[in-house]
Motif scaffolding. Structure first.
Motif, PDB file in Angstrom:
ATOM      1  N   LEU A 243       0.895  -1.045   0.022  1.00 46.27           N
ATOM      2  CA  LEU A 243       0.006   0.086  -0.042  1.00 46.27           C
ATOM      3  C   LEU A 243       0.871   1.222  -0.077  1.00 46.27           C
ATOM      4  O   LEU A 243       1.418   2.023   1.149  1.00 46.27           O
ATOM      5  CB  LEU A 243      -0.983   0.040   1.015  1.00 46.27           C
ATOM      6  CG  LEU A 243      -1.767  -1.088   1.581  1.00 46.27           C
ATOM      7  CD1 LEU A 243      -2.414  -1.096   2.745  1.00 46.27           C
ATOM      8  CD2 LEU A 243      -2.836  -1.584   0.257  1.00 46.27           C
ATOM      9  N   PRO A 244       1.339   1.842  -1.165  1.00 43.96           N
ATOM     10  CA  PRO A 244       1.989   2.945  -1.172  1.00 43.96           C
ATOM     11  C   PRO A 244       1.162   4.521  -1.095  1.00 43.96           C
ATOM     12  O   PRO A 244      -0.028   4.384  -1.826  1.00 43.96           O
ATOM     13  CB  PRO A 244       2.606   3.030  -2.629  1.00 43.96           C
ATOM     14  CG  PRO A 244       1.711   2.178  -3.537  1.00 43.96           C
ATOM     15  CD  PRO A 244       1.161   0.959  -2.542  1.00 43.96           C
ATOM     16  N   LEU A 245       1.298   5.100   0.067  1.00 45.64           N
ATOM     17  CA  LEU A 245       0.472   6.089   0.459  1.00 45.64           C
ATOM     18  C   LEU A 245       0.832   7.442  -0.066  1.00 45.64           C
ATOM     19  O   LEU A 245       2.067   7.734   0.090  1.00 45.64           O
ATOM     20  CB  LEU A 245      -0.011   5.908   1.975  1.00 45.64           C
ATOM     21  CG  LEU A 245      -0.500   4.712   2.512  1.00 45.64           C
ATOM     22  CD1 LEU A 245      -0.731   4.966   3.959  1.00 45.64           C
ATOM     23  CD2 LEU A 245      -1.836   4.118   1.836  1.00 45.64           C
ATOM     24  N   ARG A 246       0.104   8.457  -0.310  1.00 44.43           N
ATOM     25  CA  ARG A 246       0.491   9.677  -0.591  1.00 44.43           C
ATOM     26  C   ARG A 246      -0.661  10.604   0.516  1.00 44.43           C
ATOM     27  O   ARG A 246      -1.604  10.363   0.638  1.00 44.43           O
ATOM     28  CB  ARG A 246       0.331  10.252  -2.113  1.00 44.43           C
ATOM     29  CG  ARG A 246       1.515   9.215  -2.801  1.00 44.43           C
ATOM     30  CD  ARG A 246       1.242   9.791  -4.489  1.00 44.43           C
ATOM     31  NE  ARG A 246      -0.192   9.110  -4.635  1.00 44.43           N
ATOM     32  CZ  ARG A 246      -0.712   9.280  -5.986  1.00 44.43           C
ATOM     33  NH1 ARG A 246       0.275   9.913  -6.844  1.00 44.43           N
ATOM     34  NH2 ARG A 246      -1.967   8.882  -6.249  1.00 44.43           N
ATOM     35  N   PHE A 247       0.167  11.730   0.841  1.00 48.09           N
ATOM     36  CA  PHE A 247      -0.787  12.777   1.633  1.00 48.09           C
ATOM     37  C   PHE A 247      -1.558  13.667   0.665  1.00 48.09           C
ATOM     38  O   PHE A 247      -2.419  13.909   0.467  1.00 48.09           O
ATOM     39  CB  PHE A 247       0.131  13.321   2.180  1.00 48.09           C
ATOM     40  CG  PHE A 247      -0.685  14.380   3.506  1.00 48.09           C
ATOM     41  CD1 PHE A 247      -1.121  13.862   4.620  1.00 48.09           C
ATOM     42  CD2 PHE A 247      -1.036  15.721   3.323  1.00 48.09           C
ATOM     43  CE1 PHE A 247      -2.009  14.327   5.347  1.00 48.09           C
ATOM     44  CE2 PHE A 247      -1.663  16.415   4.347  1.00 48.09           C
ATOM     45  CZ  PHE A 247      -2.185  15.939   5.218  1.00 48.09           C
ATOM     46  N   ASN A 248      -0.791  14.412  -0.426  1.00 47.65           N
ATOM     47  CA  ASN A 248      -1.134  15.467  -1.534  1.00 47.65           C
ATOM     48  C   ASN A 248      -0.588  14.758  -2.861  1.00 47.65           C
ATOM     49  O   ASN A 248       0.572  14.307  -2.943  1.00 47.65           O
ATOM     50  CB  ASN A 248      -0.651  16.533  -1.181  1.00 47.65           C
ATOM     51  CG  ASN A 248      -1.665  17.300   0.004  1.00 47.65           C
ATOM     52  OD1 ASN A 248      -2.923  16.841   0.024  1.00 47.65           O
ATOM     53  ND2 ASN A 248      -1.038  18.147   0.904  1.00 47.65           N
ATOM     54  N   THR A 249      -1.312  14.799  -3.808  1.00 48.61           N
ATOM     55  CA  THR A 249      -1.058  14.171  -5.165  1.00 48.61           C
ATOM     56  C   THR A 249      -0.570  15.677  -6.087  1.00 48.61           C
ATOM     57  O   THR A 249      -1.320  16.710  -6.081  1.00 48.61           O
ATOM     58  CB  THR A 249      -2.203  13.645  -5.916  1.00 48.61           C
ATOM     59  OG1 THR A 249      -3.165  13.755  -5.912  1.00 48.61           O
ATOM     60  CG2 THR A 249      -2.259  12.092  -5.056  1.00 48.61           C
ATOM     61  N   VAL A 250       0.259  15.529  -6.788  1.00 48.90           N
ATOM     62  CA  VAL A 250       0.540  16.404  -7.872  1.00 48.90           C
ATOM     63  C   VAL A 250       0.639  15.682  -9.081  1.00 48.90           C
ATOM     64  O   VAL A 250       1.331  14.626  -9.284  1.00 48.90           O
ATOM     65  CB  VAL A 250       1.925  17.180  -7.552  1.00 48.90           C
ATOM     66  CG1 VAL A 250       2.391  18.388  -8.743  1.00 48.90           C
ATOM     67  CG2 VAL A 250       1.720  17.831  -6.220  1.00 48.90           C
ATOM     68  N   ASP A 251       0.008  16.167  -9.993  1.00 48.00           N
ATOM     69  CA  ASP A 251      -0.251  15.472 -11.458  1.00 48.00           C
ATOM     70  C   ASP A 251       1.402  15.360 -11.984  1.00 48.00           C
ATOM     71  O   ASP A 251       1.873  16.256 -12.460  1.00 48.00           O
ATOM     72  CB  ASP A 251      -0.911  16.285 -12.479  1.00 48.00           C
ATOM     73  CG  ASP A 251      -1.325  15.537 -13.670  1.00 48.00           C
ATOM     74  OD1 ASP A 251      -1.151  14.496 -13.858  1.00 48.00           O
ATOM     75  OD2 ASP A 251      -1.826  16.173 -14.819  1.00 48.00           O
TER      76      ASP A 251
END
Length: 541
Positions: A243-251
């Motif tokens: 499960l690779p998690l991110r807090f905020n995504t940027v295109d």
């Protein structure tokens, strides 16, 4: 391609994100993120920040997110039968029995989570998400395992879907339980070739890749470029243990951005001001006396004098060194307070206004306003963490025969934590405010006339996440209880009337002998009339 080579290739794309993560960790929690090369060092010197606002903000937000994602008292999901399938294949009366069975399954899953250490690992992962913006979780046989950003690399496509994951770990040779060659590459500080000790840790790389042909995840582990036996494994695409998690995504970026990075400017400014204030305060707190060279009073006399002692000298010849930066310190302190306030607001730290007129309603509204700021943070974590985490737990428990196999075409889990929990909180507030407004403006009688109590209780329970099954009485049960109460009241009234009639003067033979005889005659005549009516009715029939 070997896992170590692929790790080195993908490592370049991670460098800029790791540098920012180390800077954010240095200002908040220095132990979270460090250099990848420092993973071998068992004794790292961590620099302590000059302020603790960042650490308090991160731990506060991490605790709120963890409790909102995995609430300890209630379930973060709900099993439901699809409405379109319910009408086709099930009788609507069976729905309550199905919900009861689903609630038992939900409790079994939550008991499994409560018995494990998953919440501890999730809390650590959430702190890494806030600081570094990235974290990797692996759901293995013993539960969750966390990988910080400096121990894994990831490759995503243009839509943000994960294609490859490579992790790097240091594992003891004794744990691996096999004879491994010494490190073929010299490390910094080695005296000669292959000087590694058999007791040293070895680098174990895990290469995870999505097989597009089979639609499954495959992974294996390598040591010194050799695949470890029995380390290959596969998993379905939708129930991957990685499960690779991110807090905020940027295109277009393979890695996420953290919350601390958004407030990095304020944290840097607060760090510099805090250092200046602490060092300046230490200099201002230092007490140094000066004595005029032409004074008859000796410096040793002043130094040896006790408290309240009397020495010979002139006060003008003796003085105290003063910094004289009080106004400058006040300006710096005010700016530091403003920075701390902005950081606390950004990390949802509740600060109650210090006033004599601060009410509980004001505190509640402030808390609600802070919680509403979690909406954007929950959205991505719900998709990337809660849904895959729940799917993996259900798959593991079904394989171990602890849960029955549920048909995916009929039953689907629905996440009720995160954003949905915030929505329920707003519904709860709206319902409560609606009823309060009606009671204050139009009176309680209006509520009894126009509000359906049964429907209001159900909506209020749903807004607070409470299961109403067998909790709220149905209309049939209420009508049955009302009928029983009416029968009891009728019996009580009859008994009361009979007691009053028995104690009346008409029933006393001494006071009213003629009345008793007349009552008995009237009773006999009424019984004869009843018998005659019954006989006449029988003849007519």
């Amino acid at each position: 391609m070997k896992a170590r080579e692929r790790y080195q290739q993908l490592r370049g794309n991670r460098s800029q994100f790791l540098d920012v993560a180390k800077e954010c960790s240095r200002l908040t929690l220095p132990y979270l993120i460090h250099d990848d090369e420092d993973s071998r060092q068992s004794h790292r010197v961590l620099k302590t920040p000059w302020q603790s606002v960042g650490a308090k903000a991160v731990t506060n937000l991490a605790s709120k997110l963890m409790l909102a994602l995995l609430p300890p008292q209630t379930s973060f999901f709900k099993l439901q039968v699809r409405d379109d399938k319910l009408g086709e294949m099930f009788d609507p009366q069976v729905k309550s029995e199905l919900e009861l069975s689903f609630s038992k399954i939900e409790r079994m899953i939550m008991d499994h989570i409560n018995a494990s250490s998953d919440r501890v690992v999730v809390h650590q992962a959430v702190k890494n998400l806030i600081v570094a913006g990235n974290a990797l979780l692996f759901y293995g046989k013993t539960g969750l395992k966390h990988f910080p950003l400096n121990r894994y690399v990831v490759n995503r496509d243009g839509d943000g879907n994960v294609l490859e994951i490579v992790t790097k770990e240091l594992i003891s040779r004794k744990v691996l339980g096999r004879d491994l060659p010494l490190p073929p590459v010299n490390r910094p500080g080695d005296d000669g070739p292959n000087t590694g000790s058999p007791d040293d840790d070895v680098e174990v790389y895990t290469y995870v890749k999505l097989d597009e042909q089979s639609g499954r995840w495959t992974w294996h582990q390598e040591v010194f470029g050799m695949i470890i036996p029995n380390s290959r494994s596969t998993a379905p695409k939708n129930t991957s243990p990685w499960l690779p998690l991110r807090f905020n995504t940027v295109d277009g970026e393979d890695y996420g951005r953290g919350r601390v990075e958004e407030f990095l400017g304020d944290l840097k400014s607060l760090e510099a001001l805090s250092q200046a204030l602490v060092e300046g305060s230490a200099a201002a707190a230092k007490v140094v006396f000066v004595v005029s060279p032409s004074s008859t009073t000796k410096p040793k006399t002043i130094a040896d004098a006790g408290n309240g002692a009397i020495v010979q000298g002139r006060p003008d010849d003796i003085g105290v060194i003063q910094v004289g930066k009080t106004a400058d310190f006040r300006t710096a302190a005010e700016m530091a307070n403003q920075l701390g306030q902005r950081i606390n607001d950004g990390f949802l730290v509740l600060q109650i206004r210090q006033s004599e007129r601060t009410t509980a309603e004001e505190v509640r509204l402030t808390q609600l306003e802070l919680e509403q700021g979690l909406g954007g943070m929950f959205s991505l974590l719900t998709v990337e963490f809660l849904v895959p985490y729940l799917n993996r737990i259900m798959l593991v428990l079904q394989r171990s025969k602890q849960l029955p196999t549920l048909p995916k075409s009929l039953v689907r889990p629905t996440i009720v934590a995160g954003v949905n929990a915030l929505g329920r909180g707003q519904d709860n507030q709206s319902l409560t405010q609606f009823i309060t407004t009606i009671a204050q403006t139009m009176g309680p009688e209006t509520i009894m006339r126009f509000i359906n109590p049964d429907e209001y209780l159900k909506r209020l329970a749903a807004a607070q996440g409470i299961d109403v099954l067998n909790l709220i009485k149905s209309k049939e049960e209420l009508e049955e209880e009302m009928g029983q109460q009416q029968e009891q009241q009728t019996q009580m009234e009859l008994l009361k009337q009979a007691g009053q009639f028995a104690n009346s003067p008409l029933m006393d033979p001494e006071k009213n002998p003629e009345g008793i005889e007349s009552l008995q005659d009237a009773g006999d005549e009424s019984s004869e009339a009843d018998e005659g009516a019954a006989e006449g009715g029988g003849e007519e029939g």
